[in-house]
Design a protein around this motif. Sequence first.
Motif, PDB file in Angstrom:
ATOM      1  N   LEU A 122       4.622   2.948  -5.311  1.00 17.04           N
ATOM      2  CA  LEU A 122       5.180   2.945  -4.265  1.00 17.04           C
ATOM      3  C   LEU A 122       6.567   2.828  -4.568  1.00 17.04           C
ATOM      4  CD1 LEU A 122       3.649  -1.176  -4.852  1.00 17.04           C
ATOM      5  CD2 LEU A 122       2.894   0.568  -3.255  1.00 17.04           C
ATOM      6  N   SER A 123       6.800   3.838  -4.433  1.00 22.10           N
ATOM      7  CA  SER A 123       8.234   4.397  -3.956  1.00 22.10           C
ATOM      8  C   SER A 123       8.486   5.960  -3.276  1.00 22.10           C
ATOM      9  CB  SER A 123       9.281   4.368  -5.112  1.00 22.10           C
ATOM     10  OG  SER A 123       8.295   5.383  -6.131  1.00 22.10           O
ATOM     11  N   SER A 124       9.146   5.713  -2.308  1.00 19.28           N
ATOM     12  CA  SER A 124       8.995   6.732  -1.188  1.00 19.28           C
ATOM     13  C   SER A 124      10.687   7.335  -0.512  1.00 19.28           C
ATOM     14  CB  SER A 124       8.349   6.264  -0.271  1.00 19.28           C
ATOM     15  OG  SER A 124       7.971   7.940   0.376  1.00 19.28           O
ATOM     16  N   ASN A 143       3.532   7.490   2.706  1.00 18.65           N
ATOM     17  CA  ASN A 143       4.255   6.513   3.643  1.00 18.65           C
ATOM     18  C   ASN A 143       4.195   5.000   2.402  1.00 18.65           C
ATOM     19  OD1 ASN A 143       4.678   8.330   5.456  1.00 18.65           O
ATOM     20  ND2 ASN A 143       2.194   7.905   6.561  1.00 18.65           N
ATOM     21  N   LEU A 144       4.298   4.047   3.174  1.00 21.22           N
ATOM     22  CA  LEU A 144       4.161   3.285   2.187  1.00 21.22           C
ATOM     23  C   LEU A 144       4.639   1.192   3.657  1.00 21.22           C
ATOM     24  CD1 LEU A 144       7.181   2.941  -0.262  1.00 21.22           C
ATOM     25  CD2 LEU A 144       5.355   3.899  -1.038  1.00 21.22           C
ATOM     26  N   ARG A 146       0.992  -1.397   0.030  1.00 25.89           N
ATOM     27  CA  ARG A 146       0.166   0.540   0.063  1.00 25.89           C
ATOM     28  C   ARG A 146       0.804   1.229   0.078  1.00 25.89           C
ATOM     29  NH1 ARG A 146      -3.835   0.328   4.436  1.00 25.89           N
ATOM     30  NH2 ARG A 146      -2.429   1.653   5.263  1.00 25.89           N
ATOM     31  N   ALA A 147       0.632   2.314  -1.089  1.00 26.06           N
ATOM     32  CA  ALA A 147       0.655   3.745  -0.576  1.00 26.06           C
ATOM     33  C   ALA A 147       0.395   4.935  -0.093  1.00 26.06           C
ATOM     34  CB  ALA A 147       1.223   4.108  -1.760  1.00 26.06           C
ATOM     35  N   GLU A 148       0.203   5.529   1.362  1.00 20.02           N
ATOM     36  CA  GLU A 148      -0.810   6.769   1.290  1.00 20.02           C
ATOM     37  C   GLU A 148      -0.424   8.030   1.306  1.00 20.02           C
ATOM     38  OE1 GLU A 148      -2.151   7.620   5.945  1.00 20.02           O
ATOM     39  OE2 GLU A 148      -0.381   6.091   5.696  1.00 20.02           O
ATOM     40  N   ALA A 188       9.492  -0.463  -4.773  1.00 15.27           N
ATOM     41  CA  ALA A 188       9.065  -2.010  -4.717  1.00 15.27           C
ATOM     42  C   ALA A 188       9.224  -2.966  -5.633  1.00 15.27           C
ATOM     43  CB  ALA A 188       7.276  -1.890  -3.732  1.00 15.27           C
ATOM     44  N   SER A 189       9.190  -1.974  -6.933  1.00 17.46           N
ATOM     45  CA  SER A 189       9.881  -2.732  -8.196  1.00 17.46           C
ATOM     46  C   SER A 189      10.119  -1.552  -9.079  1.00 17.46           C
ATOM     47  CB  SER A 189       8.452  -2.899  -8.605  1.00 17.46           C
ATOM     48  OG  SER A 189       8.229  -3.960  -9.805  1.00 17.46           O
TER      49      SER A 189
END
Length: 159
Positions: A131-133, A91-92, A64-66, A122-123
């Motif tokens: 999905l990166s931060s 946030n991940l 999850r990404a927030e 993440a990928s």
Amino acid sequence: YLYGPKTPVTSFRVDGITLRPRVLVTLEVTGGATDDVGVGFFSIGSWVTMGLFTGRPGVLYTARAEVVNYTTRTEGVDGRYRQVPRGSATNLTLPVAINPEDANRIWSALVQLKDTPVSVFASRQEKFRYLSSVGFVTSDLSPENQAITKANIFVKGIV
């Protein structure tokens, strides 16, 4: 962006630079006369790869990404409001299936990251770019069975 042109996002990753105690890195960013260019984040360090087995991804589909918005808004009784724009962070929550043989190596790497903001991807696939931060990493590891150890990677994004 729901309306208007999309901003291109380009990232570059350079591997194999020998880091010594006194390394000097020079970064030059250029563009045309009407181009907006900039650097969002610059990171030097080592990559820790997590995955189940060689060639197979480890991040599970429940990742999850927030987006966390730090803008403040106060509203009056007459409906008027005052808004102070501020930044936002991502946030991940990344559940990762890892090989139990790698659990100690990954745990040691995660412990070393505890007080340092880091880049997390993440990928490498474009469809999972959200999905990166960049942020502070915490984690927990638990053996699921004899073939899989599950690492929950939590990233508290920074503005």
